[in-house]
Every structure is written in structure tokens, then in C-alpha cells.
Write a protein that holds these residues in place. Structure first.
Motif, PDB file in Angstrom:
ATOM      1  N   GLY A 172       0.777  -1.134  -0.104  1.00  0.00           N
ATOM      2  CA  GLY A 172       0.037   0.008   0.176  1.00  0.00           C
ATOM      3  C   GLY A 172       0.696   1.290   0.143  1.00  0.00           C
ATOM      4  O   GLY A 172       0.536   2.214  -0.629  1.00  0.00           O
ATOM      5  N   SER A 173       2.291   1.405   0.515  1.00  0.00           N
ATOM      6  CA  SER A 173       2.951   2.221   0.419  1.00  0.00           C
ATOM      7  C   SER A 173       3.360   2.847  -0.940  1.00  0.00           C
ATOM      8  O   SER A 173       3.710   4.013  -1.264  1.00  0.00           O
ATOM      9  CB  SER A 173       3.946   2.178   1.370  1.00  0.00           C
ATOM     10  OG  SER A 173       4.929   1.115   0.858  1.00  0.00           O
ATOM     11  N   SER A 174       3.093   2.093  -1.896  1.00  0.00           N
ATOM     12  CA  SER A 174       3.383   2.241  -3.233  1.00  0.00           C
ATOM     13  C   SER A 174       2.306   3.462  -3.779  1.00  0.00           C
ATOM     14  O   SER A 174       2.513   4.371  -4.445  1.00  0.00           O
ATOM     15  CB  SER A 174       3.542   1.195  -4.164  1.00  0.00           C
ATOM     16  OG  SER A 174       2.248   0.354  -4.354  1.00  0.00           O
ATOM     17  N   VAL A 175       0.966   3.002  -3.260  1.00  0.00           N
ATOM     18  CA  VAL A 175      -0.164   4.147  -3.475  1.00  0.00           C
ATOM     19  C   VAL A 175       0.147   5.352  -2.634  1.00  0.00           C
ATOM     20  O   VAL A 175      -0.155   6.696  -3.326  1.00  0.00           O
ATOM     21  CB  VAL A 175      -1.158   3.372  -3.217  1.00  0.00           C
ATOM     22  CG1 VAL A 175      -2.506   4.482  -3.390  1.00  0.00           C
ATOM     23  CG2 VAL A 175      -1.309   2.175  -3.864  1.00  0.00           C
ATOM     24  N   GLN A 176       0.799   5.292  -1.689  1.00  0.00           N
ATOM     25  CA  GLN A 176       1.007   6.554  -0.849  1.00  0.00           C
ATOM     26  C   GLN A 176       2.005   7.460  -1.689  1.00  0.00           C
ATOM     27  O   GLN A 176       1.900   8.679  -1.728  1.00  0.00           O
ATOM     28  CB  GLN A 176       1.636   6.076   0.418  1.00  0.00           C
ATOM     29  CG  GLN A 176       0.576   5.875   1.684  1.00  0.00           C
ATOM     30  CD  GLN A 176       1.110   5.346   2.758  1.00  0.00           C
ATOM     31  OE1 GLN A 176       2.637   4.927   2.922  1.00  0.00           O
ATOM     32  NE2 GLN A 176       0.443   5.030   3.636  1.00  0.00           N
ATOM     33  N   TRP A 177       2.879   6.555  -2.214  1.00  0.00           N
ATOM     34  CA  TRP A 177       4.100   7.269  -2.934  1.00  0.00           C
ATOM     35  C   TRP A 177       3.292   7.906  -4.269  1.00  0.00           C
ATOM     36  O   TRP A 177       3.789   9.135  -4.624  1.00  0.00           O
ATOM     37  CB  TRP A 177       4.979   6.284  -3.549  1.00  0.00           C
ATOM     38  CG  TRP A 177       5.854   6.547  -4.737  1.00  0.00           C
ATOM     39  CD1 TRP A 177       6.944   7.676  -4.410  1.00  0.00           C
ATOM     40  CD2 TRP A 177       5.792   6.426  -6.129  1.00  0.00           C
ATOM     41  NE1 TRP A 177       7.599   7.833  -5.810  1.00  0.00           N
ATOM     42  CE2 TRP A 177       7.070   7.054  -6.792  1.00  0.00           C
ATOM     43  CE3 TRP A 177       5.194   5.573  -6.920  1.00  0.00           C
ATOM     44  CZ2 TRP A 177       6.994   6.939  -8.056  1.00  0.00           C
ATOM     45  CZ3 TRP A 177       5.405   5.319  -8.202  1.00  0.00           C
ATOM     46  CH2 TRP A 177       6.509   6.257  -8.810  1.00  0.00           C
TER      47      TRP A 177
ATOM     48  N   GLY B   8       4.266  11.367  -2.960  1.00  0.00           N
ATOM     49  CA  GLY B   8       5.476  11.555  -3.658  1.00  0.00           C
ATOM     50  C   GLY B   8       5.653  12.058  -4.962  1.00  0.00           C
ATOM     51  O   GLY B   8       6.357  13.294  -5.163  1.00  0.00           O
ATOM     52  N   ILE B   9       4.905  11.608  -5.743  1.00  0.00           N
ATOM     53  CA  ILE B   9       4.903  12.256  -7.026  1.00  0.00           C
ATOM     54  C   ILE B   9       3.825  12.730  -7.326  1.00  0.00           C
ATOM     55  O   ILE B   9       3.204  13.566  -8.494  1.00  0.00           O
ATOM     56  CB  ILE B   9       5.141  11.016  -8.275  1.00  0.00           C
ATOM     57  CG1 ILE B   9       4.093  10.056  -8.337  1.00  0.00           C
ATOM     58  CG2 ILE B   9       6.589  10.673  -8.085  1.00  0.00           C
ATOM     59  CD1 ILE B   9       4.598   9.116  -9.523  1.00  0.00           C
ATOM     60  N   LYS B  10       2.576  12.853  -6.328  1.00  0.00           N
ATOM     61  CA  LYS B  10       1.414  13.597  -6.433  1.00  0.00           C
ATOM     62  C   LYS B  10       0.578  13.367  -7.741  1.00  0.00           C
ATOM     63  O   LYS B  10       0.094  14.540  -8.254  1.00  0.00           O
ATOM     64  CB  LYS B  10       1.768  15.499  -6.230  1.00  0.00           C
ATOM     65  CG  LYS B  10       2.547  15.530  -5.243  1.00  0.00           C
ATOM     66  CD  LYS B  10       2.526  16.982  -4.669  1.00  0.00           C
ATOM     67  CE  LYS B  10       3.452  17.055  -3.522  1.00  0.00           C
ATOM     68  NZ  LYS B  10       3.328  16.227  -2.210  1.00  0.00           N
TER      69      LYS B  10
ATOM     70  N   GLU C 150      -3.462   6.903 -15.643  1.00  0.00           N
ATOM     71  CA  GLU C 150      -4.209   5.617 -15.609  1.00  0.00           C
ATOM     72  C   GLU C 150      -3.131   4.553 -15.677  1.00  0.00           C
ATOM     73  O   GLU C 150      -3.317   3.466 -14.931  1.00  0.00           O
ATOM     74  CB  GLU C 150      -5.313   5.507 -16.753  1.00  0.00           C
ATOM     75  CG  GLU C 150      -6.364   6.639 -16.690  1.00  0.00           C
ATOM     76  CD  GLU C 150      -5.938   7.823 -17.493  1.00  0.00           C
ATOM     77  OE1 GLU C 150      -4.760   7.972 -17.919  1.00  0.00           O
ATOM     78  OE2 GLU C 150      -6.919   8.540 -17.594  1.00  0.00           O
ATOM     79  N   HIS C 151      -2.441   4.528 -16.497  1.00  0.00           N
ATOM     80  CA  HIS C 151      -1.091   3.710 -16.632  1.00  0.00           C
ATOM     81  C   HIS C 151      -0.353   3.296 -15.449  1.00  0.00           C
ATOM     82  O   HIS C 151      -0.058   2.261 -14.848  1.00  0.00           O
ATOM     83  CB  HIS C 151      -0.222   3.665 -17.827  1.00  0.00           C
ATOM     84  CG  HIS C 151      -1.055   3.791 -18.956  1.00  0.00           C
ATOM     85  ND1 HIS C 151      -1.606   4.961 -19.752  1.00  0.00           N
ATOM     86  CD2 HIS C 151      -1.453   2.671 -20.185  1.00  0.00           C
ATOM     87  CE1 HIS C 151      -2.382   4.667 -20.975  1.00  0.00           C
ATOM     88  NE2 HIS C 151      -1.999   3.518 -21.264  1.00  0.00           N
ATOM     89  N   ILE C 152       0.032   4.554 -14.944  1.00  0.00           N
ATOM     90  CA  ILE C 152       1.006   4.541 -13.931  1.00  0.00           C
ATOM     91  C   ILE C 152       0.437   3.993 -12.669  1.00  0.00           C
ATOM     92  O   ILE C 152       0.921   3.146 -11.722  1.00  0.00           O
ATOM     93  CB  ILE C 152       1.622   5.835 -13.453  1.00  0.00           C
ATOM     94  CG1 ILE C 152       2.211   6.386 -14.834  1.00  0.00           C
ATOM     95  CG2 ILE C 152       2.413   5.877 -12.449  1.00  0.00           C
ATOM     96  CD1 ILE C 152       3.547   5.711 -15.106  1.00  0.00           C
ATOM     97  N   THR C 153      -0.911   4.251 -12.425  1.00  0.00           N
ATOM     98  CA  THR C 153      -1.953   3.878 -11.313  1.00  0.00           C
ATOM     99  C   THR C 153      -2.018   2.571 -11.463  1.00  0.00           C
ATOM    100  O   THR C 153      -1.954   1.820 -10.424  1.00  0.00           O
ATOM    101  CB  THR C 153      -3.171   4.865 -11.174  1.00  0.00           C
ATOM    102  OG1 THR C 153      -2.945   6.214 -11.206  1.00  0.00           O
ATOM    103  CG2 THR C 153      -3.924   4.355 -10.135  1.00  0.00           C
TER     104      THR C 153
END
Length: 498
Positions: free
Chosen positions: A308-313, A317-319, A372-375
Motif C-alpha cells: 500500500g505504500s506504493s499508492v502513498q507514493w 511522492g509524485i502527487k 491511468e497507466h502509472i496507477t
């Protein structure tokens, strides 16, 4: 008078109390934050007295919230952040140092020294664990070596050690010094085959065995609350399990080959391997799942460092997003990842790679790549990493996977759960009650006191909220997995490009 079970869930960031009824429903919940102490970079500590006060606070609040009296609590179960280490004075009951938290790396040099002396395999064979600062043994040694007068006191039998379960029970009862099999199996000091504290390992770490708690089963009456700590009532404390094992029990993974995966900051996956320990060849940890009625059940455990911390990033992180809730809708705008992969190795890669030097990477970008792709690729990476852990478990055990149950905050994301089912080619079961860790502690406590008569009765009260079944065509699944394998390989090669 209706009776309930109280579960105390003492975690890394908070202490929570949850009251359950006989049908496993949550009646009330109370929470108190724990202050994180960072004396030096990489060190993490807690104040044990703050933890104790937080336990008293949440017990009081949850009874008020539930509008029930203390004499309606049939039994208390405790689950806890594992490995976190408290050493206290036998006479005064006061800690001699802060609790050293499982995450803390302050004993890394002790671990390196043990490895240099060639002890890795010995510890692995006896405890099922790797020599790492994560586990309690080196934390006890650090306290004895670094707190003035501690070593002398320990040698005179004046100190007690406990993981957080032991500390809470000692305080609640005023005298009882116990732990259970699950917590003992995370110390680096407990022989999981002989089921006893291992003198040879204690001697290597120069830890007097008189400090160690008595190891009991995960479901029995260990002692009773002092009346003045529990509103005039003397209530049995009758269940203990470390948090991940408690979640496995709360998910009713009672059969060999059943698996639960907790999707939090990282992911923790445990597989019930039955009555025999499976020593992993894939970097998994071998641990005790629980011990009940003189029977030990073992488990394999694997971890994904960044879940889940990748979603926080993505958010902080990259907003790219404003909230985690947006990710499901963004991912569903695409029919596939269109060749975009993210390997979120922000702190290295966990099971089965154990590559601490790897760093995160994104592959397959084109001019048409958007949010969308990055998410989508970020969510998919959580599923691929979990697939890698499950594959390692299958390779080590040769067991068919009977069920795959999920819990944790990220499981609310339906895209994530469906993709997990697709990529594993397995049904994924999401329960109604997400508080599976506390529920596991409640079940263990209630079993010991007859509140629940058997594991079968418990199993019948577990409720499925949603079943995700695989829908992805086999050729697409294979192509997706191949892309992930290439991305992992490239990520690991890149780190050496000095």
C-alpha cells in the motif's frame, strides 16, 4: 446477562481494544496512538509505560462505547506487534530502557558479527528465522550491553524480558510472566522443533535464560486481571498470538495449504503448513502459527516490503492522485496495463529475492502513457509481488492452495482484488470482518474458556463479504506474468550499473 470477548490489539502505531459478540460481530472499538521515538537514524523505540497506559485507556473507552459493564467480558485475548522487546526490573516492574521496536535497525552490527562467525545456519535450523535486527534476540543483547548495570542485574536474576504480549499480561495480572508459542518463535532464541528456549543460542547471545518468560499455548488461561485494573472485575486472560498469526487464525485458516495475505503498508502472507515445520529454500521464514491443545501448527511467512505504500507514493511522492480511493476508477479506465510495469523496490525487494540493493523502476513508457497507466501498474505490482511470495510457498511445500483469504486496508479496492485473483488463477476471499488480527485473538481467548466450543464453531461464524474469481484468459495471464518477470530481472540488473 449477555457476554462478550475483549481483544487488545497492541500495534506499532496504535493500541486498540475491540469487543466481539458470539457471532463475531464488532460491538465497539477504541484506539490510542503510540508515540514513535527515533533516537538515531534507523532506530525506532516506544515507551513501554505509554503502551501500558494506552491499554488501560482503550479498555475503559471501549466499554463506555459499547455501553456494557466489565462483568460482561467473558475473557480477554491479546495480539501484538511481534519481536518488539521490553526488559524490565523484576522488583520494581519498571522498564530499564525503551521498547526496541521490530523495525529498529540498531542491532545490525550485532547481526553482522554473528553472521561473520558463521552462525547463520545454526539459527536458521533451530528457529526457522534469519539472523536479522528484526528479531528480539539481538535487541535483548543490545539492552544488556548498552544500559548501565543491566548485565550485572540480569546475571543476578533481577531482570525480565518480554515481547509486548508478555509486558501487557505482566502489568494486567501484576505477576504473571508468560508468552505464547507464536511470539517465542520470533525471538531467535526459541527452538521451534524442540519447543523450548535454546541454551546454545542464548549462550551465543549472552542472554541469561532466567530473564525469559514461560512459553504457553496460544489458547489457555494464563492469569486474571487485577480487579483494580479492570473496574473491579477479575477476568481471565486466555488468548495470545503475534499479529500475523492472529490474523491467520482470525481468517480461520485451520487447514494445511490455507493462506492469508494482509495488504497494508507492505504485505504479510502466511500459509498453514500443518504439524511439521517446512524449512524454506526460497527465503521464507518458518514460524509457529499457533499451539492449541498440545498440538503445534506451523506456518511459512513471506513479506512484500512495498504494498500500500506504493499508492502513498503516488499520492504524496509524485502527487499523481489526491487519495487512494481514486486508484480503482483510474485503473478501470484501461483494459490492460498496455505494457507498463512498475517495480516498487523503494527499499529493495523482499521474498523471494531478498535484494536490498534493488531500487524502483518503471518500464514500457510511451508518449501515450498517462496517470491511468502509472496507477494501474502500481496496483498490479502489489499483486505480482504477492504472486512471487505464493509461488515460493508452493515450491517449498508442494501443497495445493486450498483457499486464499485477504485482509488489510487495501483490500477495499475491487480492481486490486480482481487482478490478484486473475494473476494467481485462484479464488480470493474477502471477509465481512476486516479486523482479523483482533478477531483471531478473541477466538483464541474464547476457545480456552468455552465461549466458543470448537474451531468448527468458529469457522461457521466466519462471514464472506465478496468472492473474486479468476476471469483473465490464460494466454493473457501468461503474457502479463512474463512481462513482470522481465521487469524484475531488469530492475535487479540496473542496480549494478555503477
Amino acid at each position: 446477562m449477555k457476554k462478550y470477548i475483549l481483544a487488545i490489539d497492541q500495534g506499532t502505531t496504535s493500541t486498540r481494544a475491540i469487543i466481539f459478540d458470539h457471532e463475531s460481530n464488532i460491538i465497539a472499538m477504541a484506539s490510542d496512538e503510540i508515540t514513535q521515538i527515533y533516537p538515531k537514524p534507523g532506530w525506532v523505540e516506544h515507551n513501554p509505560n505509554q503502551i501500558w497506559v494506552s491499554v488501560l485507556a482503550v479498555m475503559a473507552r471501549v466499554l463506555l462505547e459499547a455501553k456494557i459493564k466489565a462483568n460482561q467480558i467473558h475473557a480477554i485475548g491479546i495480539t501484538n506487534q511481534r519481536e518488539t522487546t521490553v526488559v524490565w526490573d523484576r522488583k520494581t516492574g519498571q522498564p530499564i530502557y525503551n521498547a526496541i521496536v521490530w523495525q529498529s535497525r540498531q542491532t545490525s552490527t550485532i547481526c553482522e558479527s554473528l553472521k561473520d562467525q558463521g552462525y547463520d545456519q545454526l539459527f536458521r535450523d533451530k528457529t526457522g528465522l534469519l539472523i536479522d535486527a528484526y528479531f528480539s534476540g539481538t535487541k535483548i543483547k543490545w539492552i544488556l550491553d548498552n544500559v548501565k548495570g543491566a548485565r550485572e542485574k540480569a546475571n543476578k536474576n533481577e531482570l525480565m524480558f518480554g515481547t509486548i504480549d508478555s509486558w501487557i499480561i505482566y502489568k494486567l495480572t501484576g505477576s504473571v510472566h508468560v508468552t505464547d508459542y507464536t511470539n517465542a518463535s520470533r525471538t531467535l532464541l526459541y527452538n521451534i522443533k524442540d519447543l523450548k528456549w535454546d541454551k546454545e543460542l542464548c549462550d551465543i547471545l549472552t542472554i541469561p535464560m532466567s530473564m525469559l518468560p514461560q512459553v504457553k499455548s496460544s489458547s489457555e488461561v494464563y492469569g486474571h486481571t487485577l480487579a483494580y485494573h479492570f473496574f473491579g472485575e477479575v477476568v481471565p486472560i486466555s488468548g495470545i498470538a503475534g499479529d500475523q498469526q492472529a490474523a491467520l487464525f482470525g481468517q480461520t485458516c485451520f487447514e494445511k495449504g490455507t493462506v492469508k495475505n494482509t495488504y497494508g503498508t507492505g504485505c504479510f502472507m502466511l500459509m498453514n503448513t500443518g504439524d511439521q515445520p517446512v524449512m524454506s529454500k526460497s527465503g521464507l521464514l518458518t514460524t509457529i502459527a499457533w499451539g492449541i491443545d498440545n498440538k503445534i501448527t506451523y506456518a511459512l511467512e513471506g513479506s512484500v516490503f512495498v504494498g500500500g505504500s506504493s499508492v502513498q507514493w503516488l499520492r504524496d511522492g509524485i502527487k499523481l492522485i489526491e487519495s487512494a480511493a481514486e486508484t480503482e476508477g483510474l485503473a478501470l479506465k484501461l483494459k490492460s496495463n498496455e505494457g507498463v510495469y512498475i517495480v516498487p523496490a523503494f527499499v529493495g525487494l523482499g521474498t523471494p529475492y531478498w535484494d536490498s540493493d534493488a531500487r524502483g523502476a518503471i518500464f514500457g513508457l510511451t508518449r501515450g502513457t498517462g496517470i491511468e497507466h502509472i496507477t494501474r501498474a502500481t496496483l498490479e505490482s502489489i499483486c505480482y509481488q504477492s504472486m512471487d511470495v505464493l509461488r515460493a510457498m508452493e515450491n517449498d511445500t508442494n501443497l495445493p492452495i486450498h483457499s486464499f483469504k485477504v485482509d488489510g486496508g487495501a483490500t477495499i479496492n475491487n480492481f486490486l482484488m480482481q487482478f490478484q485473483s486473475d494473476i494467481l488463477n485462484l479464488e480470493v476471499e474477502r471477509p465481512v470482518i476486516q479486523e482479523t488480527t483482533a478477531l483471531g485473538a478473541a477466538y483464541l481467548a474464547g476457545l480456552a474458556t468455552g465461549y466458543w466450543k470448537s474451531k468448527d464453531e468458529i469457522k461457521s461464524s466466519w462471514k464472506l463479504e465478496k468472492l473474486f474469481s479468476p476471469k483473465m484468459p490464460e494466454d493473457v495471464r501468461r503474457k502479463n506474468i512474463k512481462g513482470w518477470e522481465i521487469a524484475i530481472k531488469a530492475t535487479r540488473q540496473f542496480k549494478n550499473n555503477d
